[in-house]
Design an enzyme around this catalytic site. Structure first.
Site, PDB file in Angstrom:
ATOM      1  N   LYS A 186       4.782   0.669   9.312  1.00  0.00           N
ATOM      2  CA  LYS A 186       4.852   1.958   8.628  1.00  0.00           C
ATOM      3  C   LYS A 186       4.246   3.070   9.467  1.00  0.00           C
ATOM      4  O   LYS A 186       4.731   4.195   9.468  1.00  0.00           O
ATOM      5  CB  LYS A 186       4.101   1.861   7.291  1.00  0.00           C
ATOM      6  CG  LYS A 186       4.955   1.297   6.177  1.00  0.00           C
ATOM      7  CD  LYS A 186       4.197   1.271   4.865  1.00  0.00           C
ATOM      8  CE  LYS A 186       3.264   0.089   4.816  1.00  0.00           C
ATOM      9  NZ  LYS A 186       2.550  -0.054   3.548  1.00  0.00           N
ATOM     10  N   ARG A 227       5.377 -12.570   9.744  1.00  0.00           N
ATOM     11  CA  ARG A 227       6.022 -11.272   9.537  1.00  0.00           C
ATOM     12  C   ARG A 227       7.435 -11.325  10.087  1.00  0.00           C
ATOM     13  O   ARG A 227       7.718 -12.044  11.039  1.00  0.00           O
ATOM     14  CB  ARG A 227       5.302 -10.187  10.340  1.00  0.00           C
ATOM     15  CG  ARG A 227       3.926  -9.869   9.922  1.00  0.00           C
ATOM     16  CD  ARG A 227       3.357  -8.806  10.853  1.00  0.00           C
ATOM     17  NE  ARG A 227       3.707  -7.471  10.378  1.00  0.00           N
ATOM     18  CZ  ARG A 227       3.023  -6.849   9.420  1.00  0.00           C
ATOM     19  NH1 ARG A 227       1.995  -7.404   8.846  1.00  0.00           N
ATOM     20  NH2 ARG A 227       3.373  -5.632   9.035  1.00  0.00           N
ATOM     21  N   GLU A 257       0.882  -1.159   0.000  1.00  0.00           N
ATOM     22  CA  GLU A 257       0.000   0.000   0.000  1.00  0.00           C
ATOM     23  C   GLU A 257       0.925   1.215   0.000  1.00  0.00           C
ATOM     24  O   GLU A 257       1.805   1.310   0.862  1.00  0.00           O
ATOM     25  CB  GLU A 257      -0.868  -0.019   1.263  1.00  0.00           C
ATOM     26  CG  GLU A 257      -1.893   1.086   1.239  1.00  0.00           C
ATOM     27  CD  GLU A 257      -2.761   1.160   2.491  1.00  0.00           C
ATOM     28  OE1 GLU A 257      -2.714   0.228   3.319  1.00  0.00           O
ATOM     29  OE2 GLU A 257      -3.469   2.171   2.627  1.00  0.00           O
TER      30      GLU A 257
HETATM   31  P1  ATP Z   1       2.784  -2.087   7.873  1.00  0.00           P
HETATM   32  O1  ATP Z   1       2.022  -2.672   9.017  1.00  0.00           O
HETATM   33  O2  ATP Z   1       4.210  -1.833   8.164  1.00  0.00           O
HETATM   34  O3  ATP Z   1       2.095  -0.918   7.247  1.00  0.00           O
HETATM   35  P2  ATP Z   1       1.615  -3.637   5.860  1.00  0.00           P
HETATM   36  O4  ATP Z   1       1.469  -5.105   5.915  1.00  0.00           O
HETATM   37  O5  ATP Z   1       0.423  -2.823   6.101  1.00  0.00           O
HETATM   38  O6  ATP Z   1       2.798  -3.231   6.803  1.00  0.00           O
HETATM   39  P3  ATP Z   1       1.749  -3.389   3.034  1.00  0.00           P
HETATM   40  O7  ATP Z   1       2.236  -2.254   2.229  1.00  0.00           O
HETATM   41  O8  ATP Z   1       0.310  -3.659   3.036  1.00  0.00           O
HETATM   42  O9  ATP Z   1       2.262  -3.165   4.518  1.00  0.00           O
HETATM   43  O10 ATP Z   1       2.573  -4.712   2.730  1.00  0.00           O
HETATM   44  C1  ATP Z   1       2.991  -5.173   1.463  1.00  0.00           C
HETATM   45  C2  ATP Z   1       3.374  -6.617   1.606  1.00  0.00           C
HETATM   46  O11 ATP Z   1       4.478  -6.738   2.503  1.00  0.00           O
HETATM   47  C3  ATP Z   1       2.242  -7.425   2.174  1.00  0.00           C
HETATM   48  O12 ATP Z   1       2.141  -8.628   1.468  1.00  0.00           O
HETATM   49  C4  ATP Z   1       2.648  -7.638   3.600  1.00  0.00           C
HETATM   50  O13 ATP Z   1       2.106  -8.823   4.098  1.00  0.00           O
HETATM   51  C5  ATP Z   1       4.166  -7.668   3.515  1.00  0.00           C
HETATM   52  N1  ATP Z   1       4.766  -7.256   4.786  1.00  0.00           N
HETATM   53  C6  ATP Z   1       4.544  -6.125   5.470  1.00  0.00           C
HETATM   54  N2  ATP Z   1       5.227  -6.107   6.632  1.00  0.00           N
HETATM   55  C7  ATP Z   1       5.912  -7.274   6.682  1.00  0.00           C
HETATM   56  C8  ATP Z   1       6.806  -7.870   7.623  1.00  0.00           C
HETATM   57  N3  ATP Z   1       7.141  -7.260   8.762  1.00  0.00           N
HETATM   58  N4  ATP Z   1       7.323  -9.080   7.330  1.00  0.00           N
HETATM   59  C9  ATP Z   1       7.019  -9.692   6.187  1.00  0.00           C
HETATM   60  N5  ATP Z   1       6.186  -9.202   5.259  1.00  0.00           N
HETATM   61  C10 ATP Z   1       5.632  -8.004   5.494  1.00  0.00           C
HETATM   62 MG    MG Z   2      -1.161  -2.105   5.354  1.00  0.00          MG
END
Ligand code: ATP
Ligand code: MG
Length: 576
Positions: free
Chosen positions: A280, A270, A46
């Site tokens: 983020k 994760r 995102e």
């Molecule tokens: P955040 O909570 O940091 O905003 P998010 O999961 O909302 O992370 P996205 O931009 O939606 O962030 O994630 C893009 C991809 O990266 C998704 O498939 C997500 O599952 C993966 N991802 C995000 N954070 C992690 C992590 N700590 N370890 C492994 N994969 C991750």
């Molecule tokens: Mg997200």
């Protein structure tokens, strides 16, 4: 692939280690002939912040699977929330993925599917599987029930298909303000899975979108966009993190009701890393609160930060390979990340001398002829026989670090002390004869005698000394700023400790920051370092690995410490 890449340690461990559980699934699918053996993955960020190390794990996994099984990977921006998203983030994400060493097959945006998603929503309405609800968010929540008690139907649940279609079209046309109505899937208010209790699939939001502008005033919820976007792209293996396990049945339900491509979702743990946070939202708070200098602050676990810190793409891919793909959440020791970069930089960087000290001590070699200079030839990298030597000027006066002198040394102190001998790296053995102090009683100079026969490489002095210290010629030294970075948080597991604080305050985690995560020191470095380009990496002998920062100017170089030579924290803990 060219042979050097095949011979890199990353490729080796890749070939030798056993398959992770997702690779096993993919291999089974290929043998079963699923989707004609086609493998298409996607990385779906995102665009609401910069990528962090957790994303790197997801990138390596998604792109790695495609590479391994002759497939492809799309970069898909899941940009369904107009309020938090921005083109700045899109650009940084593309930079970061490329920097990590991956190239996507297609660059796609969930927002490009807004028409299609809207049509899916009308299809559900027509099938009697969605309805417009006028309830407020609080009213919806109140009827939702709990995991152990069933929810209650909304008073709007039994609207006719015609009425729902009409209302939904008016929502789209802008007839209502934000929050006045939502579209909900009509599934099961008693389902043990809360996501099935008539989830909201569209909401009204009069907001400007970074790509679609003001075309839309209704936006699909993430859960109504994510799975269908996978289906639209015919993603074969949709990989995400564990928190999406309870959403999977909902995605499958939408796919089934809409009769679209059956993408299958698989979940992995994760990445969590000690002494940092990996969300983020929290990282954004650090940036906006001025606790770091930006998303690319070298202390940040963002890819932009870690790159500026001096990490290489290879070291990060190696790290991701080593941590593997788990099914259970865990916390990885940041020491492993540091090990990966240290190992690479040990092989690849040149050793140079830098006196990293705000108050260096000047050595005056009283028996060295005034005005004389010599060029010393010092090995660039003892680990790499092909790395050659470089010329380092030497003269009557050299700087050394204050820590390399003690007036009253303890027993095993083999560096400079009155009457004690030490070797100046790549040059001569010197003996400290006299200590010169200023009015404040601080040592400013050491008068020494050098042993002319002890020149490195042609030493006939017969003297053996236990200590070797680095130095920089006073006449040739260049000033530089050195930024000594350390862990961003003092707490090993900030996310967990924040929970334990049970604070209402969203900023409670800020109290866990390490107040000493950045120490700025003035340094004097050897003249070979002049004109090094931004991003160049070196080892400062005895100090650690450093990289040239973009803040460098023609007047002053700025170096970031990437990592120390040894795991200093492990030592601290042992000392306890
Ligand atoms: P955040 O909570 O940091 O905003 P998010 O999961 O909302 O992370 P996205 O931009 O939606 O962030 O994630 C893009 C991809 O990266 C998704 O498939 C997500 O599952 C993966 N991802 C995000 N954070 C992690 C992590 N700590 N370890 C492994 N994969 C991750
Ligand atoms: Mg997200």
């Amino acid at each position: 692939m060219t042979s050097p890449a095949n011979e890199s340690p990353t490729e080796h461990s890749h070939a030798e280690r056993s398959l992770n559980f997702i690779e096993q699934i993919v291999e089974e699918d290929i043998s079963a002939g699923l989707h004609e053996g086609r493998v298409l993955t996607r990385f779906p960020p995102e665009p609401n912040g910069y990528l962090h190390l957790g994303h790197a794990k997801s990138i390596c996994l998604n792109f790695g699977l495609a590479q391994r099984y002759g497939g492809q990977t799309n970069l898909r921006f899941d940009d369904t929330n107009p309020v938090t998203e921005d083109t700045e983030y899109v650009d940084s994400i593309k930079d970061d993925v490329r920097w990590l060493g991956f190239e996507w097959a297609q660059e796609l945006y969930a927002s490009d599917y807004f028409d299609q998603l809207y049509a899916f929503a009308e299809t559900l309405i027509e099938k009697g599987l969605a309805y417009v609800d006028d309830s407020t968010a609080a009213e919806i929540a109140a009827l939702k029930g709990t995991p152990t008690t069933p929810g209650q139907p909304s008073p709007f649940r039994d609207r006719t298909v015609a009425e729902n279609l009409d209302l939904f079209r008016q929502m789209k046309a802008g007839a209502y303000p934000d929050g006045a109505k939502v579209l909900r899937a009509k599934i099961d208010m008693a389902s043990p899975n809360m996501h099935f209790r008539d989830p909201i699939i569209y909401r009204i939001k009069h907001a400007h979108h970074h790509r679609t502008g003001d075309t839309w005033c209704i936006y699909p919820m993430y859960d109504f966009a994510h799975g269908q976007s996978d289906a639209i792209e015919q993603i074969t293996h949709s990989i995400c993190t564990l928190e999406f396990i309870p959403h999977r049945p909902l995605y499958d339900w939408f796919i089934e009701q809409l009769g679209i491509f059956p993408s299958k979702q698989y979940e992995f743990a994760r990445l969590n890393l000690t002494y940092t946070v990996m969300s983020k939202r929290k990282l954004k708070r650090l940036v906006e609160g001025g606790h770091v200098t930006g998303w690319d602050d070298p202390r940040m676990p963002t890819l932009a930060g870690i790159r500026r810190r001096g990490y290489t793409p290879d070291s990060l891919r190696e790290f991701c390979e080593r941590i593997g793909v788990a099914k259970r959440d865990n916390l990885i020791d940041v020491g492993l990340l540091e090990f990966c970069i240290r190992e690479e930089l040990n092989r690849t960087t040149h050793r140079v001398m830098a006196v990293v000290d705000d108050k260096p001590i000047k050595l005056v070699l009283t028996n060295y002829p005034e005005g004389q200079e010599e060029i010393m030839h010092i090995e660039n990298n003892p680990e790499d026989p092909d790395s050659g030597t470089r010329e380092v000027p030497f003269g009557r006066e050299v700087y050394v670090e204050r820590d390399d002198f003690m007036e009253i040394p303890p027993k095993k102190y083999f560096r400079l002390a009155p009457g004690q001998m030490v070797r100046l790296k790549g040059a001569y053995i010197v003996r400290c004869d006299e200590v010169i102090k200023n009015e404040a009683g601080e040592v400013t100079e050491l008068h020494c005698t050098y042993i002319p026969e002890s020149r490195s490489g042609s030493d006939t002095s017969g003297i053996s000394v236990k200590g070797t210290i680095h130095w920089v010629s006073v006449a040739h030294a260049i000033r530089a700023e050195v930024r000594l970075y350390d862990r961003l948080f003092a707490a090993e597991n900030p996310a967990m400790e924040e929970k334990e604080m049970e604070s209402e305050d969203d900023n409670a985690f800020l109290s866990l920051l390490n107040p000493n995560s950045l120490v700025v020191v003035q340094a004097l470095v050897e003249p070979n370092l002049a004109h090094r380009p931004v991003g160049d990496r070196v080892q400062f002998m005895r100090k650690g690995y450093f990289t040239v920062d973009a803040d460098s100017t023609t007047d002053q170089l700025v170096f970031n410490r990437t990592v120390t030579l040894k795991d200093t924290w492990a030592k601290e803990t042992k000392k306890g």
